[in-house]
Design a protein around this motif. Structure first.
Motif, PDB file in Angstrom:
ATOM      1  N   GLU A  51       0.816  -1.211   0.000  1.00 41.21           N
ATOM      2  CA  GLU A  51       0.000   0.000   0.000  1.00 41.21           C
ATOM      3  C   GLU A  51       0.853   1.265   0.000  1.00 41.21           C
ATOM      4  O   GLU A  51       0.342   2.368  -0.233  1.00 41.21           O
ATOM      5  N   CYS A 133      -5.543  -9.614   0.450  1.00 42.18           N
ATOM      6  CA  CYS A 133      -5.723  -8.197   0.765  1.00 42.18           C
ATOM      7  C   CYS A 133      -5.401  -7.885   2.222  1.00 42.18           C
ATOM      8  O   CYS A 133      -5.718  -6.797   2.710  1.00 42.18           O
ATOM      9  N   ARG A 138      -1.162 -12.305   3.392  1.00 41.92           N
ATOM     10  CA  ARG A 138      -1.042 -12.570   1.967  1.00 41.92           C
ATOM     11  C   ARG A 138       0.292 -13.214   1.604  1.00 41.92           C
ATOM     12  O   ARG A 138       0.416 -13.843   0.556  1.00 41.92           O
ATOM     13  N   GLY A 162      -7.891 -11.827  -6.132  1.00 42.50           N
ATOM     14  CA  GLY A 162      -7.605 -11.033  -4.939  1.00 42.50           C
ATOM     15  C   GLY A 162      -6.474 -10.053  -5.155  1.00 42.50           C
ATOM     16  O   GLY A 162      -6.579  -8.865  -4.808  1.00 42.50           O
ATOM     17  N   SER A 163      -5.390 -10.524  -5.763  1.00 40.72           N
ATOM     18  CA  SER A 163      -4.237  -9.652  -6.013  1.00 40.72           C
ATOM     19  C   SER A 163      -4.574  -8.582  -7.036  1.00 40.72           C
ATOM     20  O   SER A 163      -4.147  -7.424  -6.909  1.00 40.72           O
ATOM     21  N   TRP A 166      -6.635  -5.830  -5.353  1.00 36.57           N
ATOM     22  CA  TRP A 166      -5.793  -5.081  -4.429  1.00 36.57           C
ATOM     23  C   TRP A 166      -4.832  -4.156  -5.176  1.00 36.57           C
ATOM     24  O   TRP A 166      -4.693  -2.974  -4.852  1.00 36.57           O
TER      25      TRP A 166
END
Length: 230
Positions: A51, A133, A138, A162-163, A166
């Motif tokens: 992030e 996430c 992860r 999922g990846s 994200w």
């Protein structure tokens, strides 16, 4: 290719020191390939928060120095490759060997592995999807998937989904907000990382206290049993 209006070139690693700064510089130097390498590294080095890294790729796309979709594809490919490696590790170790290893870890026992195994058997696909996430999770959710020999096709599909979501969120944030995201990102990503560490630390302390109390009660019960035999 998504290109924004021309704007003064900005160093995406400005404001970041140490390893994160190095990773952001790597992305700027190698382009989209650097984004994939950065996310692959995050799979094995959880302290690298995606992030904080991925918006840097979005920011480079905002300035026209990187292709948005190629950056997203590279990030998702890096995440998938890392997940595959951990999946293979889990499959190579197998259930019995992993269970023995867990039983040898201080404060852990075979019941802990059995409960985790039961949880994954019930929520396998959802665990992989949502786990992509969640910081730290992860990086290691692929191991039980490999141990349980989850369908490789299904595992890859859940990981990609999922990846992909994200990565799109964070690269998109960097692109949409451009320079405006930097002050908030520096502050918010640090707060998020600290919050995650704090939650993990609290959970770890709670786990240790609970386990030690159980061991003490068990030891006291054994001594009492031995004393009554005499």
């Amino acid at each position: 290719m998504i290109v924004s209006a021309a704007s003064p070139s900005t160093d995406p690693s400005a404001g970041y020191d140490g390893f994160i700064g190095w990773v952001l510089t790597l992305m700027e130097t190698l382009g989209e390939i650097g984004v994939g390498i950065a996310i692959l590294l995050e799979t094995f080095l959880p302290p690298i928060p995606s992030e904080a890294v991925l918006p840097g790729a979005g920011f480079l796309a905002y300035e026209g120095r990187m292709n948005f979709w190629l950056a997203w594809a590279a990030a998702t490919a890096g995440a998938l490759l890392g997940a595959w490696i951990w999946y293979v590790v889990g499959a190579a170790l197998g259930r019995d060997r992993t269970r023995r290893l867990v039983g040898r870890i201080p404060l852990l026992d075979h019941d802990d592995f059995d409960k985790s195994e039961a949880f994954f058997q019930r929520w396998g696909g959802v665990a992989v999807l949502v786990g992509r996430c969640v910081p730290l999770v992860r990086s290691f959710i692929s191991i039980p998937a490999g141990i349980e020999r989850m369908s490789f096709t299904h595992f890859s599909a859940y990981t990609l989904l999922g990846s992909g979501v994200w990565n799109a969120i964070w690269i998109g944030a960097g692109y949409l907000f451009g320079p405006a995201i930097r002050p908030a990102l520096e502050q918010w990503s640090g707060a998020l990382s600290n919050a995650v560490v704090a939650v993990i630390a609290i959970a770890f302390v709670w786990f240790v206290v609970k386990r030690v109390r159980r061991l003490v009660r068990s030891s006291a019960g054994e001594k009492k049993s031995v004393g009554s035999d005499h």
